[in-house]
Each structure stands twice: as C-alpha cells, then as structure tokens.
Design a protein around this motif. Sequence first.
Motif, PDB file in Angstrom:
ATOM      1  N   THR A 151       5.127   1.168  10.941  1.00  0.00           N
ATOM      2  CA  THR A 151       5.227   2.026  12.127  1.00  0.00           C
ATOM      3  C   THR A 151       6.408   1.544  12.946  1.00  0.00           C
ATOM      4  OG1 THR A 151       2.824   2.307  12.143  1.00  0.00           O
ATOM      5  CG2 THR A 151       4.004   2.850  14.170  1.00  0.00           C
ATOM      6  N   GLY A 163      -2.138  -0.951   9.289  1.00  0.00           N
ATOM      7  CA  GLY A 163      -1.551  -0.096   8.264  1.00  0.00           C
ATOM      8  C   GLY A 163      -1.640  -0.659   6.857  1.00  0.00           C
ATOM      9  N   GLU A 164      -2.390  -1.734   6.653  1.00  0.00           N
ATOM     10  CA  GLU A 164      -2.483  -2.338   5.320  1.00  0.00           C
ATOM     11  C   GLU A 164      -3.710  -1.832   4.564  1.00  0.00           C
ATOM     12  OE1 GLU A 164      -0.169  -6.581   5.551  1.00  0.00           O
ATOM     13  OE2 GLU A 164      -2.341  -6.615   5.436  1.00  0.00           O
ATOM     14  N   TYR A 177      -0.660  -2.077   0.097  1.00  0.00           N
ATOM     15  CA  TYR A 177       0.251  -1.065   0.630  1.00  0.00           C
ATOM     16  C   TYR A 177       0.329  -1.294   2.129  1.00  0.00           C
ATOM     17  CZ  TYR A 177       2.244   3.373   2.019  1.00  0.00           C
ATOM     18  OH  TYR A 177       3.056   4.325   2.567  1.00  0.00           O
ATOM     19  N   ARG A 178       1.539  -1.394   2.659  1.00  0.00           N
ATOM     20  CA  ARG A 178       1.726  -1.673   4.079  1.00  0.00           C
ATOM     21  C   ARG A 178       2.497  -0.536   4.739  1.00  0.00           C
ATOM     22  NH1 ARG A 178       3.953  -7.484   5.608  1.00  0.00           N
ATOM     23  NH2 ARG A 178       1.751  -8.025   5.327  1.00  0.00           N
ATOM     24  N   ARG A 179       1.802   0.249   5.567  1.00  0.00           N
ATOM     25  CA  ARG A 179       2.433   1.330   6.322  1.00  0.00           C
ATOM     26  C   ARG A 179       3.250   0.704   7.450  1.00  0.00           C
ATOM     27  NH1 ARG A 179       3.249   6.683   5.909  1.00  0.00           N
ATOM     28  NH2 ARG A 179       1.120   7.038   5.240  1.00  0.00           N
ATOM     29  N   LEU A 226      -5.300   6.039  -1.691  1.00  0.00           N
ATOM     30  CA  LEU A 226      -4.298   6.052  -0.624  1.00  0.00           C
ATOM     31  C   LEU A 226      -4.139   7.489  -0.145  1.00  0.00           C
ATOM     32  CD1 LEU A 226      -2.258   4.309   0.996  1.00  0.00           C
ATOM     33  CD2 LEU A 226      -0.538   5.027  -0.659  1.00  0.00           C
ATOM     34  N   PRO A 233       2.706   8.443   1.241  1.00  0.00           N
ATOM     35  CA  PRO A 233       3.603   7.286   1.377  1.00  0.00           C
ATOM     36  C   PRO A 233       4.961   7.701   1.920  1.00  0.00           C
ATOM     37  CG  PRO A 233       2.647   7.418  -0.829  1.00  0.00           C
ATOM     38  CD  PRO A 233       2.340   8.704  -0.145  1.00  0.00           C
ATOM     39  N   ASN A 234       5.562   6.810   2.681  1.00  0.00           N
ATOM     40  CA  ASN A 234       6.882   7.053   3.255  1.00  0.00           C
ATOM     41  C   ASN A 234       7.897   6.072   2.681  1.00  0.00           C
ATOM     42  OD1 ASN A 234       5.968   9.026   5.107  1.00  0.00           O
ATOM     43  ND2 ASN A 234       5.315   7.429   6.510  1.00  0.00           N
ATOM     44  N   VAL A 236      -3.155   8.771   2.641  1.00  0.00           N
ATOM     45  CA  VAL A 236      -1.980   9.113   3.446  1.00  0.00           C
ATOM     46  C   VAL A 236      -0.770   9.275   2.532  1.00  0.00           C
ATOM     47  CG1 VAL A 236      -2.845   7.914   5.482  1.00  0.00           C
ATOM     48  CG2 VAL A 236      -1.365   6.692   3.865  1.00  0.00           C
ATOM     49  N   ASP A 267       8.146   2.176   3.828  1.00  0.00           N
ATOM     50  CA  ASP A 267       6.906   1.412   3.795  1.00  0.00           C
ATOM     51  C   ASP A 267       7.052   0.292   2.768  1.00  0.00           C
ATOM     52  OD1 ASP A 267       5.835   3.024   5.727  1.00  0.00           O
ATOM     53  OD2 ASP A 267       4.535   4.154   4.377  1.00  0.00           O
TER      54      ASP A 267
END
Length: 197
Positions: A28, A123-124, A24-26, A158, A162-163, A160, A166
Amino acid sequence: MSLDTRIQARVAALVKRVGKLITYRRVTRSAGPNPEENPASASALLVVGLTAIGAGTISLDAASVTGQLIAGDTFVVAGNAQVYTVTGGPHVAVANAFAGVTFTPVLVAAAADNAAVTVTWSGETTLYARISGFPLRMIDGEMIRAEDLQVIIPKVTLPVTPNTGDLLLIDGQTRLIVAASPAYVATEPGMWSLQAR
C-alpha cells in the motif's frame, strides 16, 4: 456448487499438493511525490521508552525504518503474548521511528524500553503456489530475465487482484511482481499468473 467453483477448488487442491508455501505481500502506497509504503522496510523494531499497562499508544524505532504502519497491521511485544491491532493512521516513519502508534486493545502488560516488536502486515497472505522458471525460448533479457519466476496462485486462496509492485516472499527471498494476469478456469478467472523478479 457451480462447475466453475468445483474446478477452481480442484485447481487449488492440486497446487497445494505440488506447490510450495509462500507469502503474498500487498504493498500500500501513500499519495504524493514521495509515497510511503506498507509494509515498511524496517530492521528490528523496538519499543521507545517504558510503556505502561493500559496504554493505547506506543512509539517504535529501529536502526533503519521507512514507510508506514496502517490500520489492520498487528504486532506482538516480546514477553507479552497479546496481539495488538494498529488503528487510525497511517503512522509514517520519521527519523527511523513511528511515534504515537495507536492500537487496540490497550496494553495488558508493560512494554519495556527496547523490547523487540514483531509486526504482521495486514496485506500479507500465506498460501500455496506453483513456482517454475520461464522456458529458455521466452527469456529475452529485458521483458523476461533468466532469474524471473513464473508463479501460479489459485484465485480461491488470493481473492484480491494482484498488482505489479506487490511482493512475494519465497524461500526467504523477496521478489517483486513485475507482471500479473488472470488465467481462466472454465468461464471465470481461476488462477493468477505472476512474473516475479
């Protein structure tokens, strides 16, 4: 341990057994009309010029790079096992290069000109997810396409939210999250249900 916590732990254990390992890669983004992204889009990053032992800044370039390095990203220089953590910033790529990237600790060995640099984005997160296609009756070609994947991620792996925007790295392919919603387990969100394209 509450009932919700026990159920969420069981869901995570089940997904680990039947799911697959993904990243999963957030993403920014900086503010402004032309936002810069982290993780940066970069072909292989290389050290610019010989950088001496004890240096606390380094410059990196690539054949093609856009985006930014942010505090918390880490990197390793080829031939040097030390992991360095980016500080300050964000460090924005200009003309396919990151100039004067600050980091800690200082270099424990000299970094040769053109030495390869491997970055791990802050962010990964590597985790297990259950992945499937969407049922044919749901595929309309617009909101849900035939190539879209339904991805279920336990909340405990996870934490956080998710957006959309992402990214997910699945089997070497990068997929964009176009929809994200919580799936409840008992009385609290226990999973994230994502649509990846």
